[in-house]
Each structure stands twice: as structure tokens, then as C-alpha cells.
Design a protein around this motif. Structure first.
Motif, short mmCIF file in Angstrom:
data_model
loop_
_atom_site.label_atom_id
_atom_site.label_comp_id
_atom_site.label_asym_id
_atom_site.label_seq_id
_atom_site.Cartn_x
_atom_site.Cartn_y
_atom_site.Cartn_z
N PHE A 6 0.84 -1.19 0.00
CA PHE A 6 0.00 0.00 0.00
C PHE A 6 0.87 1.24 0.00
O PHE A 6 1.73 1.41 0.87
N LYS A 7 0.67 2.08 -0.99
CA LYS A 7 1.40 3.34 -1.08
C LYS A 7 0.43 4.49 -0.85
O LYS A 7 -0.61 4.57 -1.51
N PHE A 145 -8.35 6.69 -6.17
CA PHE A 145 -7.10 6.36 -5.50
C PHE A 145 -6.37 5.18 -6.17
O PHE A 145 -5.48 4.59 -5.56
N THR A 146 -6.76 4.84 -7.38
CA THR A 146 -6.17 3.70 -8.08
C THR A 146 -5.35 4.18 -9.28
O THR A 146 -5.33 5.36 -9.61
N ASP A 147 -4.69 3.22 -9.95
CA ASP A 147 -3.98 3.53 -11.18
C ASP A 147 -4.77 3.06 -12.40
O ASP A 147 -4.22 2.80 -13.46
N GLN A 148 -6.09 2.95 -12.23
CA GLN A 148 -6.99 2.62 -13.35
C GLN A 148 -7.88 3.82 -13.65
O GLN A 148 -8.39 4.47 -12.75
N ILE A 149 -8.07 4.08 -14.95
CA ILE A 149 -8.91 5.19 -15.38
C ILE A 149 -10.08 4.64 -16.19
O ILE A 149 -9.87 4.07 -17.27
N GLN A 165 -0.06 5.81 -15.34
CA GLN A 165 1.19 5.94 -14.61
C GLN A 165 0.88 6.15 -13.12
O GLN A 165 -0.17 6.69 -12.78
N PRO A 166 1.76 5.74 -12.24
CA PRO A 166 1.51 5.96 -10.80
C PRO A 166 1.67 7.43 -10.42
O PRO A 166 2.42 8.17 -11.05
N GLY A 167 0.95 7.82 -9.39
CA GLY A 167 1.15 9.14 -8.81
C GLY A 167 0.60 10.31 -9.58
O GLY A 167 1.08 11.43 -9.43
N ILE A 168 -0.41 10.07 -10.43
CA ILE A 168 -1.00 11.18 -11.19
C ILE A 168 -1.66 12.19 -10.25
O ILE A 168 -1.41 13.38 -10.30
N CYS A 169 -2.54 11.68 -9.39
CA CYS A 169 -3.29 12.56 -8.50
C CYS A 169 -2.42 12.96 -7.31
O CYS A 169 -1.89 12.11 -6.59
N ALA A 252 -11.11 1.90 0.34
CA ALA A 252 -11.30 0.45 0.39
C ALA A 252 -11.31 -0.15 -1.02
O ALA A 252 -10.74 -1.21 -1.26
N ALA A 253 -11.94 0.56 -1.95
CA ALA A 253 -11.99 0.08 -3.33
C ALA A 253 -10.60 0.05 -3.96
O ALA A 253 -10.29 -0.81 -4.79
#
Length: 382
Positions: A6-7, A145-149, A165-169, A252-253
């Protein structure tokens, strides 16, 4: 059990009038932004608080609100063109799932040189993304909060999940004052949709100790928001409780997965533009009845956190009471109870079930399910 990873990303700011501080935060990532908002919010005057906060800090921005029918690839193409012409430093999204999905996709694709549809067809993203600041005006977003769009492919009106890509938001601002403008009907349907989302994460094959803890607290907060506390120890306003519960359901999702009702609702929304919250709410009790065949103990456990816990009641009794409780809330809120109430044919819904069966989310549902299994649930709810 698989290893837990978890990051913590992005930063989360939740509180009344948090939008008044957006100007001081966005300057950490630049001075020129595109502001993506739902046009309905402009008409209602909700965005004025955000605009004033940006103006006070002399942040340069322009508004993109050409989101009428949904968050699809054609809308995204226009947004990317305007953003590149303006040489922006980042993106600010204000609204529900549609503007936030477009904003996340814009950040992901902005520096790419290939055609957008190459990525919708499976090409991996390789560039660095733009920074994104989100200001949700609804209480939940299963992918924030995911890396899926989630993005609708305009060529086929089908939902695609893009690996970003990770860390967009970089920052999410939850301001309960923004949800206070929702109608009672909208608030009820979104609260039930959020309750469904938290329940789905709890019975997913991907659940873990962390997502369980977050989902349990989310359901408890949602119960307080909808019914009040049994004691005088909880005096937090309803809007703030809903925002807290929605934030935790979204977390949680991110560490577990959405489930049957949310998956089908997203695919039905992609094809036919029916509000996702309404479809999820309709499917919620039918999903509980289906999953009770093999996840009854888990459903009963999450139901207890919602306040359904009669002394001496069996697992089956608690599950049945939870399901009936949801149906009573749907009726009390005067929300549609059957899919046929949405003016969609069973043949149309069969296409949405096929779409859902093609997405990777089916691998994390409470049990292995095919498109035929999903369609069977749709027929029961029709």
C-alpha cells in the motif's frame, strides 16, 4: 494470503471549506491549469468558491466544461487539444465521476505522442503524467485512488479501464459543503451506492485486512449519516459523515475492488448514459441475495457495522434483514426498484453484461462469474 502493498498517494484534505484553500495548494505544481468541471455545477454556482480561491492566489486557468453526454474518448480528445495549445502545468477537476475521469486521462495522455485510440486498444503509457488536483462534489469515486482510469470508448460506447502511470493525483480535497447542494433524491441514491461499494470491497476476492478495516468504518459512518447515532456522542453533520464514509469507501476500493453491482452499473452507464448511482442502487439488494449463497458470513459481518445486529439472530437472518433494509430505503426515497423502470430493454442490458464480462474486474468478484452469470443477475433485477 498475497503480500500486502500500500502506497499512500495522493494527499487527502477533508473538511468544511477545504476548497477555499485550493489556491495555496495548487501552486506547488505550477501556475497555469485547465479546470475541468461538470457544466451543471457552473449553472448551480458551486464552482464559484473554487474560482475565487484560485483568483485570490493569482493562479492562471481556463475552464473546460464540454462534458454533456459522458466521459468518452471524443470529449477527452478535445480537452487534450486545448490543454496542449495552452501549455498547461497541471489539471484541476471539480465534480463527479465524469470530469474526474476526463481529468485523470488528460494527465495520463498529455505527453504521449501516439494516438489516443492506440492506448484504448491496449498500448502501454510511457510518458510522465501531468499533476492532478481533484475536488469531488459527490461522496464517492471507486477509482480516484487507483492507477486505473475508467473511460468510455466513443467508437463502441463501451467502458475501458486504462492502466495509468503511478502518482498522477497529487491532492484530493473533500469539502462536505459541496455535497450539501445535492437534492435529497441524489443524496439518497449516492449514499446507497457508496454503501454498496463498501460492501463490495468487503466480499471481493481481493479483500484484505486493510480494506476490511476501512470498509467497516465506512459502513459505520454511512449508517450514522443515514440514521443518526444511537447515542449523543456523534454530533458530526450528515454531509460530513457522508463525505468521510465516501472517502473511506473509495480507499477500500483502491485496496480491494469494486463488485458486481458497480461493474454492471458502469457498463450500463457507458452504453446508455443512465446514472450510475441509480443502477447500482437497484442492483444492490439483488447482489446481496446472490452473494449470500457463498459469502453470507461476510455480508452479515458488514451488516452489523451498519447497525443490523439483533441479539440471537442467525447469519441468514442478518443478511435477510440487511437486504430488506436496503429495499425499504429505496422505496422510501422513491428510487427505481427494477431495471425495467429505466426504460431499457432486456436485450440492451444483455450487451452491457457482455461488456462487463470483458473487463478484468470479473476476476476479483466474490466468485468466478461469466457474462452469462452477470446477465442472470440482470434478469432477476429486471
Amino acid at each position: 494470503m498475497a503480500d500486502f502493498s500500500f502506497k499512500v498517494s495522493p494527499n487527502i484534505l477533508l473538511g468544511s471549506y477545504s476548497t477555499s484553500r485550493v489556491g495555496q495548494h495548487v501552486t506547488n505544481w505550477g501556475s497555469r491549469f485547465i479546470l475541468i468541471i461538470d457544466p451543471i455545477l457552473r449553472e448551480a454556482g458551486i464552482t464559484e468558491k473554487v474560482l475565487n480561491a484560485l483568483d485570490d492566489k493569482k493562479v492562471s486557468y481556463f475552464i473546460f466544461d464540454q462534458i454533456v453526454d459522458g466521459a468518452d474518448s471524443e470529449v477527452l480528445t478535445r480537452a487534450i487539444h486545448l490543454a496542449r495549445e495552452s501549455h498547461i502545468h497541471g489539471v484541476i477537476a471539480v465534480g463527479g465521476g465524469k470530469p474526474i475521469s476526463i481529468a485523470r486521462a488528460l494527465c495520463a495522455f498529455y505527453n504521449e505522442t501516439k494516438d489516443l485510440y492506440d492506448f484504448l486498444d491496449g498500448t502501454n503509457l510511457t510518458s510522465s503524467p501531468l499533476p492532478l488536483i481533484c475536488i469531488p462534489t459527490t461522496i464517492r469515486d471507486a477509482f480516484i485512488f487507483t492507477d486505473q482510469i475508467p473511460l468510455v470508448d466513443a467508437r463502441s460506447s463501451t467502458l475501458k479501464l486504462i492502466k495509468s502511470q503511478p502518482g498522477i493525483c497529487k491532492l484530493v480535497l473533500f469539502d462536505p459543503n459541496l455535497t450539501a447542494t445535492l437534492t435529497e433524491n441524489q443524496s439518497d441514491s449516492m449514499a446507497l451506492e457508496t454503501l454498496c461499494l463498501a460492501t463490495e470491497t468487503y466480499i471481493s476476492q481481493k479483500e484484505n485486512f486493510f480494506s476490511d478495516m476501512i470498509a467497516e468504518k465506512s459502513v459505520e459512518l454511512l449508517g450514522y449519516a443515514l440514521d443518526g447515532s444511537q447515542s449523543l456522542t456523534i454530533t458530526t453533520p450528515k454531509e460530513e459523515l457522508l463525505s468521510q464514509g465516501g472517502c473511506m469507501a473509495s480507499l477500500a476500493a483502491a485496496t480491494s475492488s469494486v463488485g458486481i453491482a458497480s461493474l454492471l452499473a458502469m457498463c450500463i452507464n457507458a452504453r446508455y448514459k443512465v446514472p450510475r448511482a441509480i443502477v447500482t442502487t437497484i442492483l444492490f439488494p439483488y447482489m446481496l441475495e446472490e452473494c449470500a449463497k457463498f459469502k453470507a458470513a461476510r455480508i452479515a459481518e458488514i451488516a452489523k457495522h451498519f447497525g443490523i445486529n439483533k441479539e440471537g439472530a442467525t447469519t441468514e437472518d442478518i443478511v435477510q434483514e440487511f437486504t430488506e433494509n436496503i429495499r425499504q430505503r429505496i422505496a422510501k426515497a422513491n428510487l427505481p426498484a427494477r431495471l425495467k423502470d429505466l426504460s431499457l430493454s432486456i436485450e440492451q442490458l444483455a450487451l452491457a453484461a457482455e461488456d462487463a464480462g470483458q473487463l478484468d474486474i470479473v476476476n476479483t468478484l466474490p466468485r468466478s462469474m461469466t457474462s452469462d452469470d452477470l446477465f442472470s443477475l440482470i434478469k432477476t433485477a429486471y
